[in-house]
Design a protein around this motif. Structure first.
Motif, PDB file in Angstrom:
ATOM      1  N   ILE A 144       0.831  -1.207   0.000  1.00  0.00           N
ATOM      2  CA  ILE A 144       0.000   0.000   0.000  1.00  0.00           C
ATOM      3  C   ILE A 144       0.868   1.260   0.000  1.00  0.00           C
ATOM      4  O   ILE A 144       0.579   2.233  -0.699  1.00  0.00           O
ATOM      5  CB  ILE A 144      -0.932  -0.021   1.244  1.00  0.00           C
ATOM      6  N   GLY A 145       1.957   1.235   0.772  1.00  0.00           N
ATOM      7  CA  GLY A 145       2.840   2.393   0.846  1.00  0.00           C
ATOM      8  C   GLY A 145       3.488   2.702  -0.490  1.00  0.00           C
ATOM      9  O   GLY A 145       3.598   3.869  -0.901  1.00  0.00           O
ATOM     10  N   ARG A 146       3.912   1.659  -1.193  1.00  0.00           N
ATOM     11  CA  ARG A 146       4.544   1.860  -2.500  1.00  0.00           C
ATOM     12  C   ARG A 146       3.560   2.505  -3.483  1.00  0.00           C
ATOM     13  O   ARG A 146       3.896   3.475  -4.171  1.00  0.00           O
ATOM     14  CB  ARG A 146       5.028   0.510  -3.060  1.00  0.00           C
ATOM     15  N   ILE A 202      12.591   0.120   5.609  1.00  0.00           N
ATOM     16  CA  ILE A 202      13.796  -0.609   6.013  1.00  0.00           C
ATOM     17  C   ILE A 202      14.309  -1.464   4.855  1.00  0.00           C
ATOM     18  O   ILE A 202      15.426  -1.952   4.895  1.00  0.00           O
ATOM     19  CB  ILE A 202      13.546  -1.515   7.242  1.00  0.00           C
ATOM     20  N   ASN A 203      13.490  -1.648   3.838  1.00  0.00           N
ATOM     21  CA  ASN A 203      13.874  -2.436   2.664  1.00  0.00           C
ATOM     22  C   ASN A 203      14.501  -1.486   1.638  1.00  0.00           C
ATOM     23  O   ASN A 203      13.807  -0.819   0.870  1.00  0.00           O
ATOM     24  CB  ASN A 203      12.634  -3.132   2.089  1.00  0.00           C
ATOM     25  N   GLU A 204      15.835  -1.449   1.642  1.00  0.00           N
ATOM     26  CA  GLU A 204      16.529  -0.437   0.829  1.00  0.00           C
ATOM     27  C   GLU A 204      16.423  -0.731  -0.666  1.00  0.00           C
ATOM     28  O   GLU A 204      16.251   0.195  -1.465  1.00  0.00           O
ATOM     29  CB  GLU A 204      17.995  -0.350   1.257  1.00  0.00           C
ATOM     30  N   ARG A 211       4.598  -1.543  19.401  1.00  0.00           N
ATOM     31  CA  ARG A 211       5.642  -0.578  19.055  1.00  0.00           C
ATOM     32  C   ARG A 211       5.600  -0.172  17.573  1.00  0.00           C
ATOM     33  O   ARG A 211       5.625   0.996  17.236  1.00  0.00           O
ATOM     34  CB  ARG A 211       7.018  -1.166  19.385  1.00  0.00           C
ATOM     35  N   ILE A 212       5.486  -1.183  16.689  1.00  0.00           N
ATOM     36  CA  ILE A 212       5.519  -0.890  15.243  1.00  0.00           C
ATOM     37  C   ILE A 212       4.175  -0.352  14.740  1.00  0.00           C
ATOM     38  O   ILE A 212       4.120   0.580  13.941  1.00  0.00           O
ATOM     39  CB  ILE A 212       5.902  -2.153  14.429  1.00  0.00           C
ATOM     40  N   ASP A 213       3.077  -0.938  15.218  1.00  0.00           N
ATOM     41  CA  ASP A 213       1.768  -0.599  14.646  1.00  0.00           C
ATOM     42  C   ASP A 213       1.055   0.555  15.367  1.00  0.00           C
ATOM     43  O   ASP A 213       0.076   1.085  14.837  1.00  0.00           O
ATOM     44  CB  ASP A 213       0.858  -1.840  14.643  1.00  0.00           C
ATOM     45  N   ALA A 262      -4.687   2.646   9.476  1.00  0.00           N
ATOM     46  CA  ALA A 262      -5.179   1.748  10.533  1.00  0.00           C
ATOM     47  C   ALA A 262      -5.623   0.453   9.856  1.00  0.00           C
ATOM     48  O   ALA A 262      -4.914  -0.089   9.002  1.00  0.00           O
ATOM     49  CB  ALA A 262      -6.310   2.424  11.309  1.00  0.00           C
ATOM     50  N   SER A 263      -6.800  -0.036  10.193  1.00  0.00           N
ATOM     51  CA  SER A 263      -7.322  -1.282   9.603  1.00  0.00           C
ATOM     52  C   SER A 263      -8.759  -1.460  10.088  1.00  0.00           C
ATOM     53  O   SER A 263      -9.121  -0.959  11.168  1.00  0.00           O
ATOM     54  CB  SER A 263      -6.489  -2.477  10.078  1.00  0.00           C
ATOM     55  N   ILE A 264      -9.545  -2.233   9.338  1.00  0.00           N
ATOM     56  CA  ILE A 264     -10.869  -2.584   9.873  1.00  0.00           C
ATOM     57  C   ILE A 264     -10.713  -3.411  11.154  1.00  0.00           C
ATOM     58  O   ILE A 264     -11.638  -3.480  11.960  1.00  0.00           O
ATOM     59  CB  ILE A 264     -11.759  -3.337   8.853  1.00  0.00           C
ATOM     60  N   CYS A 294      -8.974   2.778   7.053  1.00  0.00           N
ATOM     61  CA  CYS A 294      -9.147   1.435   7.609  1.00  0.00           C
ATOM     62  C   CYS A 294      -9.352   0.455   6.465  1.00  0.00           C
ATOM     63  O   CYS A 294     -10.505   0.146   6.106  1.00  0.00           O
ATOM     64  CB  CYS A 294     -10.350   1.407   8.543  1.00  0.00           C
ATOM     65  N   PRO A 295      -8.263  -0.055   5.888  1.00  0.00           N
ATOM     66  CA  PRO A 295      -8.436  -1.031   4.808  1.00  0.00           C
ATOM     67  C   PRO A 295      -8.941  -2.356   5.343  1.00  0.00           C
ATOM     68  O   PRO A 295      -8.653  -2.745   6.474  1.00  0.00           O
ATOM     69  CB  PRO A 295      -7.010  -1.201   4.249  1.00  0.00           C
ATOM     70  N   GLY A 296      -9.704  -3.039   4.486  1.00  0.00           N
ATOM     71  CA  GLY A 296      -9.978  -4.454   4.717  1.00  0.00           C
ATOM     72  C   GLY A 296      -8.855  -5.253   4.078  1.00  0.00           C
ATOM     73  O   GLY A 296      -7.779  -4.711   3.785  1.00  0.00           O
ATOM     74  N   TRP A 297      -9.123  -6.539   3.826  1.00  0.00           N
ATOM     75  CA  TRP A 297      -8.063  -7.406   3.287  1.00  0.00           C
ATOM     76  C   TRP A 297      -7.584  -6.892   1.933  1.00  0.00           C
ATOM     77  O   TRP A 297      -8.359  -6.737   0.997  1.00  0.00           O
ATOM     78  CB  TRP A 297      -8.578  -8.838   3.173  1.00  0.00           C
ATOM     79  N   THR A 298      -6.308  -6.662   1.859  1.00  0.00           N
ATOM     80  CA  THR A 298      -5.697  -6.075   0.663  1.00  0.00           C
ATOM     81  C   THR A 298      -4.555  -6.975   0.210  1.00  0.00           C
ATOM     82  O   THR A 298      -3.802  -7.499   1.043  1.00  0.00           O
ATOM     83  CB  THR A 298      -5.175  -4.658   0.987  1.00  0.00           C
ATOM     84  N   THR A 316      -1.462  -7.951  -0.404  1.00  0.00           N
ATOM     85  CA  THR A 316      -0.042  -7.596  -0.197  1.00  0.00           C
ATOM     86  C   THR A 316       0.650  -8.734   0.556  1.00  0.00           C
ATOM     87  O   THR A 316       0.018  -9.732   0.924  1.00  0.00           O
ATOM     88  CB  THR A 316       0.111  -6.312   0.652  1.00  0.00           C
ATOM     89  N   ALA A 317       1.928  -8.518   0.854  1.00  0.00           N
ATOM     90  CA  ALA A 317       2.727  -9.537   1.545  1.00  0.00           C
ATOM     91  C   ALA A 317       2.171  -9.876   2.924  1.00  0.00           C
ATOM     92  O   ALA A 317       2.379 -10.982   3.430  1.00  0.00           O
ATOM     93  CB  ALA A 317       4.173  -9.051   1.666  1.00  0.00           C
ATOM     94  N   ILE A 318       1.470  -8.922   3.549  1.00  0.00           N
ATOM     95  CA  ILE A 318       0.896  -9.196   4.874  1.00  0.00           C
ATOM     96  C   ILE A 318      -0.039 -10.410   4.804  1.00  0.00           C
ATOM     97  O   ILE A 318      -0.073 -11.239   5.700  1.00  0.00           O
ATOM     98  CB  ILE A 318       0.144  -7.947   5.415  1.00  0.00           C
ATOM     99  N   ILE A 319      -0.792 -10.533   3.726  1.00  0.00           N
ATOM    100  CA  ILE A 319      -1.707 -11.673   3.556  1.00  0.00           C
ATOM    101  C   ILE A 319      -0.892 -12.956   3.340  1.00  0.00           C
ATOM    102  O   ILE A 319      -1.199 -14.001   3.927  1.00  0.00           O
ATOM    103  CB  ILE A 319      -2.664 -11.439   2.354  1.00  0.00           C
ATOM    104  N   ASP A 320       0.151 -12.867   2.521  1.00  0.00           N
ATOM    105  CA  ASP A 320       1.005 -14.042   2.279  1.00  0.00           C
ATOM    106  C   ASP A 320       1.554 -14.577   3.593  1.00  0.00           C
ATOM    107  O   ASP A 320       1.664 -15.785   3.796  1.00  0.00           O
ATOM    108  CB  ASP A 320       2.181 -13.677   1.356  1.00  0.00           C
TER     109      ASP A 320
END
Ligand SMILES: NC(=O)c1ccc[n+]([C@@H]2O[C@H](COP(=O)([O-])OP(=O)(O)OC[C@H]3O[C@@H](n4cnc5c(N)ncnc54)[C@H](O)[C@@H]3O)[C@@H](O)[C@H]2O)c1
Length: 251
Positions: A19-21, A39-41, A114-116, A144-146, A187-191, A193-197
């Motif tokens: 989503i950020g990209r 952090i992913n250069e 801490r991260i979220d 955020a998120s649903i 507040c996205p629902g399921w999108t 991206t790698a988070i789902i993987d």
């Protein structure tokens, strides 16, 4: 009212992927000087190259949002590069290991919070301070998120963290509205991206069953909402948490 970002500087955290990209690419295409931060250069550099190949302006700044000093430095560098900070998108986040709350370790709780959540507080705080410093306002969008809107079974600390992001956005928005700073949450629902993987091999099939529109969101669709809220076209919108979820009413 315009969705142009010409002459504006925008920071996007977690902008190397997902989503950020897509948000960084869209803001770049609409004229912003985009600070791609992650952090992913390698993937961050690739996002910058994509924005530049399309005629835009972008810079990569490495920032681990889990470190307050790095977020403060990110905002300071953005102000140096662009002259001021117009837009801050606090997008970076992680999903964590699926578990019911009573099985969550303190280490897992601390990491996700801490991260979220805490990192979004830092991002909002330093962006607000930079915007207050020159008195010209600005726009902050927190992802955020649903999962932050109600029960989010087996997502562990993720739901509580995202609920905190919504509260943080609403409270900050009221506090700085008179300074011309708008703060909103998406507040996205399921999108897709790698988070789902990372949720395991069966996750996709199971999640699809619960989405009324019958498919996952695409990162570019979420980016459209983020860019709208960040833009002058949303000039009367602040302190709101927008759902973008294909019709899901609960996680
Ligand atoms: N994908 C979904 O279904 C979904 C749903 C609701 C909300 N969200 C939220 O959307 C945001 C973006 O998620 P995504 O789905 O695009 O995930 P993603 O994994 O595709 O991308 C996340 C990006 O954040 C970066 N990142 C991770 N930890 C970081 C850190 N400590 N510092 C800096 N960058 C870091 C990663 O390198 C990656 O580039 C997150 O806040 C997530 O919680 C996602």
């Amino acid at each position: 009212m315009t969705q142009s970002f010409s002459g504006k500087t925008a920071v996007v955290t977690g902008a190397a992927l997902g989503i950020g990209r897509e948000t960084a690419l869209l803001l770049g295409a609409r004229g912003a000087r985009v600070i791609v931060s992650d952090i992913n250069e390698d993937a961050g550099a690739a996002a910058v190259a994509t924005i530049e190949a399309a005629g835009g302006t972008a810079h990569f700044i490495r920032c681990d949002i889990g470190d307050e000093a790095q977020i403060q430095a990110l905002v300071e560098q953005a102000v140096t590069l662009g002259g001021r900070l117009d837009v801050m998108v606090n997008n970076a986040g992680i999903g964590g290991k699926p578990a019911p709350l009573h099985e969550v370790s303190n280490e897992q709780w601390d990491l996700i919070i801490r991260i979220d959540l805490t990192a979004v507080f830092w991002g909002q705080k330093y962006a607000t301070l930079a915007m207050l410093a020159d008195g010209k306002g600005g726009s902050i969008v927190n992802v955020a998120s649903i999962a932050g809107l109600g029960a989010a079974p087996t997502l562990g600390p993720y739901g509580p963290a995202k609920a905190g992001v919504i509260q943080l956005s609403q409270t900050g928005a009221v506090e700085v509205a008179r300074a011309g700073i708008r703060i909103n949450a998406v507040c996205p629902g399921w999108t897709d991206t790698a988070i789902i993987d990372n949720m395991g091999p069966d996750a996709r099939t199971k999640l699809l069953r619960g989405i009324p529109l019958g498919r996952m969101g695409q990162p570019a669709e979420i980016a459209e909402l983020i860019a709208f809220l960040a833009s002058d076209a949303a000039s009367f919108i602040t302190g709101v948490a927008y759902q973008i979820d294909g019709g899901i009413k609960s996680v």
